[in-house]
Scaffold this active site. Structure first.
Site, short mmCIF file in Angstrom:
data_model
loop_
_atom_site.label_atom_id
_atom_site.label_comp_id
_atom_site.label_asym_id
_atom_site.label_seq_id
_atom_site.Cartn_x
_atom_site.Cartn_y
_atom_site.Cartn_z
CD GLU A 99 8.83 -30.77 -25.11
OE1 GLU A 99 9.10 -30.54 -24.18
OE2 GLU A 99 7.66 -30.56 -25.61
CG ASP A 116 6.88 -31.79 -22.34
OD1 ASP A 116 5.77 -31.70 -22.87
OD2 ASP A 116 7.52 -32.77 -22.28
NE ARG A 141 9.87 -37.59 -18.28
CZ ARG A 141 9.61 -37.62 -19.45
NH1 ARG A 141 8.94 -36.69 -19.97
NH2 ARG A 141 10.17 -38.74 -20.00
CD GLU A 179 15.94 -32.30 -18.91
OE1 GLU A 179 16.19 -32.33 -20.07
OE2 GLU A 179 16.58 -32.00 -18.04
CG HIS A 217 4.15 -29.29 -13.05
ND1 HIS A 217 4.16 -28.34 -13.64
CD2 HIS A 217 5.59 -29.81 -13.35
CE1 HIS A 217 5.31 -27.80 -14.15
NE2 HIS A 217 6.24 -28.75 -14.08
CE1 TYR A 251 5.65 -33.70 -19.61
CE2 TYR A 251 6.23 -32.59 -17.53
CZ TYR A 251 6.53 -33.20 -18.60
OH TYR A 251 7.98 -33.30 -19.06
CG ASP A 259 9.66 -31.19 -17.52
OD1 ASP A 259 10.01 -30.53 -18.49
OD2 ASP A 259 9.52 -32.27 -17.47
#
Length: 901
Positions: free
Chosen positions: A7, A80, A305, A84, A350, A303, A82
């Site tokens: 990203e 990432d 989130r 998103e 996670h 990470y 997740d």
């Protein structure tokens, strides 16, 4: 050659170092496509097909990625780990397939929980395919947010002019805040009394005991509710004899809290560091993406989130080793601690948030971090370490006391505790949202049956203390307690908490005062409207059940189109029922629901809705394009108005409508002083579009007279012709204060009064000084404070400028504000490139045409209300302030109803 997609440019730079020359790591700068903010981007009648749009910045990056992929053997999607992140990989893949650059190239998906060399290389050795159910869950969430926003927000605009937006999660969070405020407003304090006895043991030790029973009746905290009863009990105790009835001491263990999830990190950073949720996530993002330490860039935390509370086995082993080194073997529990989450809808996909290297102590890295980064890293490190430390061992003691006197008995109790072994408390103690003190005092040693004496502790206080108290309303939510509540209810996801709170503040629905979230009238009206006409969609259980369905889509248990179809059938039907609702019906419903807030009861018992001016009209909520206010039903015969939240007569500040200051000698029209949403202003006449002028800073309404009003209404004032080009210089008062203007150059004046007296010489000097500082004609190039050089990748100069809002770096059309306290002349090219890249990832280029494309012109309905309609001409006629609001609400720069992060 292998092409890796991540990203952010910061992450790309770090990962490139780990992978070597056989890999090219490119950044997508976040999402490369989005739903265009216009009707029809999601089509329910076509199985919820979505029309995606690529903006110009993303188009350029996608072209660069496509060109690199053409020459590559393998494409590795490493966004990432997740929902998103999976969606970004899917978007990139879709675009590359449409560009036909993949052909037979190998495409792999890799995920890593930390940006360290070990984590990256392990991920590369264990690729997988794109997780289709996770992408489906993203599509469902994105479509839901779009459908709610683009269906509900226009209804708000029509029925409640001045309202900004509604959102699937945003509106439910706002309801929580507004419901709490209503609880506070209707709360009525209740009197209660507490009674304590100051006790002295035979050994001379002092302690305090509280009343728990009297004359055979148990006494709770609020049970004594008047002074007479308190005095009776106090008198009895003052003449009573006291003896220890029992002493009980027992050990207790206190266990450490689990490692941080996104939610608990935001809560604790708010309590202990004073960080807003959005600030916490910004700092955590930097720590995750990588910090240069000793010449090597590495991610410092995993990470950020996540709703998982587990940590990897190797991290547990490392934590136990560091605990043994720093505190001793007795602080290491016999077995590693294992945690499970209690949050509703938690996925635990996670690890918890932890340092990537637990041997990297906060003191070792502090010099490489800015202050906020150092504070947050220390918080995460301590929480992770404490979670694997031994429990604290306490001893809790309870002394029961019997008092006898005047033929009656009373019971008292003293409690206390002492820490026998501090365990994890030696390092860390979790913060609390309330003010309770858990560290109770230690009690002296006494025996059963021992006689006690009631005596003053300091010679000043009474031996028996009876104190009056009043119950207090529930506290307003803080960001920490609201996030906690949302998590408990299953509203939103870890990735949405910060953006949801920020959206509420950006919409002026709530304000943050002393860390408390205070709903504004605009937010309360929106909530009341939704509760009245869309109640199901702001119910907590409904929103949580929708989150559960989204999680089941992620697990492959539900079809995302089926979930959308079930939702849309009911939701669109509810909207259709409201479309034909008259504004008067909406107002009646809001008057009823918001009654305790906007029409609070009067002390004399008279009707709180009776107009104080005409004495016959009824006060009612009214709406305009600028928002809501209270007005009289007898308008226009009675012009009484007042702002919301200011009851009539409060502090003598009731607005009694327009005050006529006199008559304009030129036009013969009345000049009046009025109060509006943005403060007091003067107005000429009563025509459809009368001339108005706001009172400038430093001018007060009580001091206004006809002469001052006519001065304001005469602006802008012509000062004279500029000696160099013969063109007119004018003076006026704008949103940024008093100014003189010549050929697009604005120069500030010292005070508003100077606007009416400034001469040609002073005006020319002010304009020349402004131009010398680089503030010439609007749109002309300003003089850089510092030239940093060419952009290494995209070309073009990178410079530092001084702007209206402080110094900033500029490359092309991207302006990035410098962090606070940064010396603009000391900034390096590398630092500037990071700021520009971060701003670009957020959509930093200004879109000058947004207001023109988005501003709706206004037409009048049959009942006289303004409503938006399509058309380009309206944008040109809209005032600067309203144009700005429309651009924010409807332009492609920002979709206000999007609850996704």
């Amino acid at each position: 050659m292998n092409v890796v997609i991540v990203e952010s440019p910061a992450k790309a730079k770090t990962i490139n170092k780990y992978l070597g020359t056989d890999y090219t790591v490119l950044a997508s700068y976040g999402h490369v496509r989005d739903l265009p903010p216009k009707d029809g981007s999601v089509q329910p009648d076509d199985n919820f097909a979505m029309s995606w749009q690529v903006d110009s910045k993303s188009q350029k990056r996608l072209t660069e990625i496509a060109n690199a992929v053409k020459e590559a053997d393998r494409l590795i999607l490493a966004t990432d780990p997740d929902r998103e992140g999976e969606a970004i990989s899917w978007h990139v893949l879709e675009v590359l397939q449409k560009k036909r650059v993949l052909k037979d190239k190998q495409v792999e998906r890799v995920v890593f929980n930390a940006i360290t060399k070990k984590a990256i290389l392990e991920a590369m050795d264990n690729p997988r395919q794109l997780d289709t159910p996770l992408v489906d869950a993203y599509l469902a969430r994105r479509a839901l947010d779009y459908l709610v926003g683009f269906t509900l927000s226009p209804v708000l605009w029509r029925k409640l002019p001045g309202a900004r937006s509604a959102g699937r999660v945003q509106s439910v969070a706002l309801r929580l805040i507004c419901d709490r405020e209503m609880e506070i407003e209707v709360f009525r304090a209740q009197e209660y009394w507490s009674i304590f006895a100051n006790m002295k043991t035979p050994a001379g030790d002092m302690f305090q005991a509280g009343l728990t029973g009297f004359d055979g009746r148990k006494i709770g905290r609020h049970d004594i509710n008047n002074e007479a009863e308190a005095s009776t009990i106090k008198s009895m105790l003052e003449s009573a004899s006291f003896a220890v009835d029992s002493v009980a001491s027992k050990p207790a263990r206190r266990n450490p809290a689990a490692p941080f999830t996104t939610s608990t990190l935001q809560q604790e950073a708010s309590r202990k560091l004073g960080f807003a949720a959005s600030r916490t996530m910004q700092v955590a993002q930097k720590l995750y993406e990588g910090i240069s330490i000793g010449g090597e860039t590495s991610g410092l935390i995993t990470y950020m989130r996540t709703d998982g509370v587990q940590i990897a086995g190797e991290a547990i082993a490392a934590a136990r080793s560091v605990i043994s080194q720093d505190f001793g073997a007795n602080y290491v529990p016999e077995k590693p601690r294992v945690y499970s989450t209690k949050a509703k809808n938690a996925q635990e996909a996670h690890e918890a948030i932890r340092p990537t290297d637990l041997s990297r102590r906060p003191k070792d890295v502090a010099r490489f971090l800015d202050p906020d980064q150092a504070k947050l890293y220390e918080l995460i490190w301590k929480r992770t370490m404490a979670s694997q430390m031994e429990s604290a061992v306490l001893e809790r003691t309870t002394i029961e006391i019997l008092a006898k006197g005047a033929g009656k008995n009373a019971n008292l109790r003293a409690t206390g505790s002492v820490v026998r072994f501090d365990g994890f408390l030696a390092l860390y103690q979790e913060g609390r949202d309330d003010e309770e003190d858990e560290n109770s005092r230690r009690l002296p040693a006494v025996d059963d049956g021992a006689a006690l004496t009631a005596t003053s502790i300091d010679g000043k206080s009474d031996a028996i203390e009876a104190s009056q108290h009043f119950t207090t309303p529930p506290p307003r939510y803080t960001e920490a307690s609201l996030v906690k509540k949302m998590e408990e209810l299953g509203i939103g996801r870890p990735s949405t908490y910060a953006s949801t709170l920020q959206t509420l503040r950006d919409r002026d629905y709530v304000e943050l005062e002393k860390k408390q979230l205070v709903p504004q009238d605009k937010g309360r009206i929106v909530t009341a409207f939704l509760e009245s006409f869309f109640q199901r969609y702001v119910e907590f259980d409904f929103t949580a059940s929708l989150e559960e369905k989204l999680d089941k889509i992620s697990a492959g248990e539900l079809s995302w189109q089926d979930v959308l179809r079930d939702f849309w059938t009911n939701f669109s039907g509810a909207v259709d029922e409201i479309k034909d609702l008259r504004v008067s019906e909406v107002i009646d419903a809001l008057n009823e629901l918001l009654g305790p807030h906007i029409f609070p009861p009067k002390e004399d018992g008279t009707d709180p809705r009776k107009c104080p001016t005409c004495d016959t009209g009824q006060l009612s909520l009214k709406v305009s394009r600028w928002g809501a206010f209270i007005g009289c039903s007898n308008y226009p015969e009675c012009g009484f108005t007042r702002q919301l939240g200011k009851p009539n007569g409060e502090d003598g500040d009731a607005d009694e409508g327009p005050k006529v200051l006199g008559v304009d000698p030129e036009s013969g029209l009345d000049v009046s002083l009025r109060k509006g949403r943005f403060g007091p202003y003067v107005q000429l006449g009563e025509e459809a579009k009368p001339k108005r002028a706001s009172l400038p800073k430093g001018w007060s309404a009580p001091d206004m007279d006809l002469d001052k009003a006519l001065q304001l209404l005469s602006l802008p004032r012509e000062v004279g012709l500029h000696p160099e080009d013969g063109k007119m210089i004018s003076a006026g008062i704008g949103r940024y204060g008093p100014f003189v203007l010549h050929e697009g150059t604005y120069a500030n004046l010292t005070t508003p009064d100077e606007v009416f007296s400034v001469g040609i010489n002073r005006a020319v000097d002010a304009l020349a000084e402004k131009r010398a500082k680089g503030g010439g004609r609007r749109g002309a190039a300003a003089t850089p404070l510092k030239e940093l050089g060419e952009h290494p990748d995209e070309g073009g100069p990178v410079n530092v400028f001084d702007g209206r809002y402080g110094p900033y770096v500029k490359h092309g059309k991207i302006n990035a504000t410098l962090p606070k306290d940064t010396d603009p002349k000391a900034i390096t090219l590398e630092q500037a490139l990071e700021l520009v890249a971060a701003k670009a990832a957020k959509g930093g280029a200004k879109k000058k045409s947004a207001a023109k494309k988005s501003s709706p012109k206004k037409t009048k309905t049959a009942n006289g209300e303004s409503k938006p309609t399509a058309g380009k001409a309206a944008a040109k006629k809209t005032s600067a302030k309203s144009t700005k609001e429309v651009a924010v609400d409807a332009s492609s720069d920002e979709v206000p109803w999007d609850d996704a992060s």
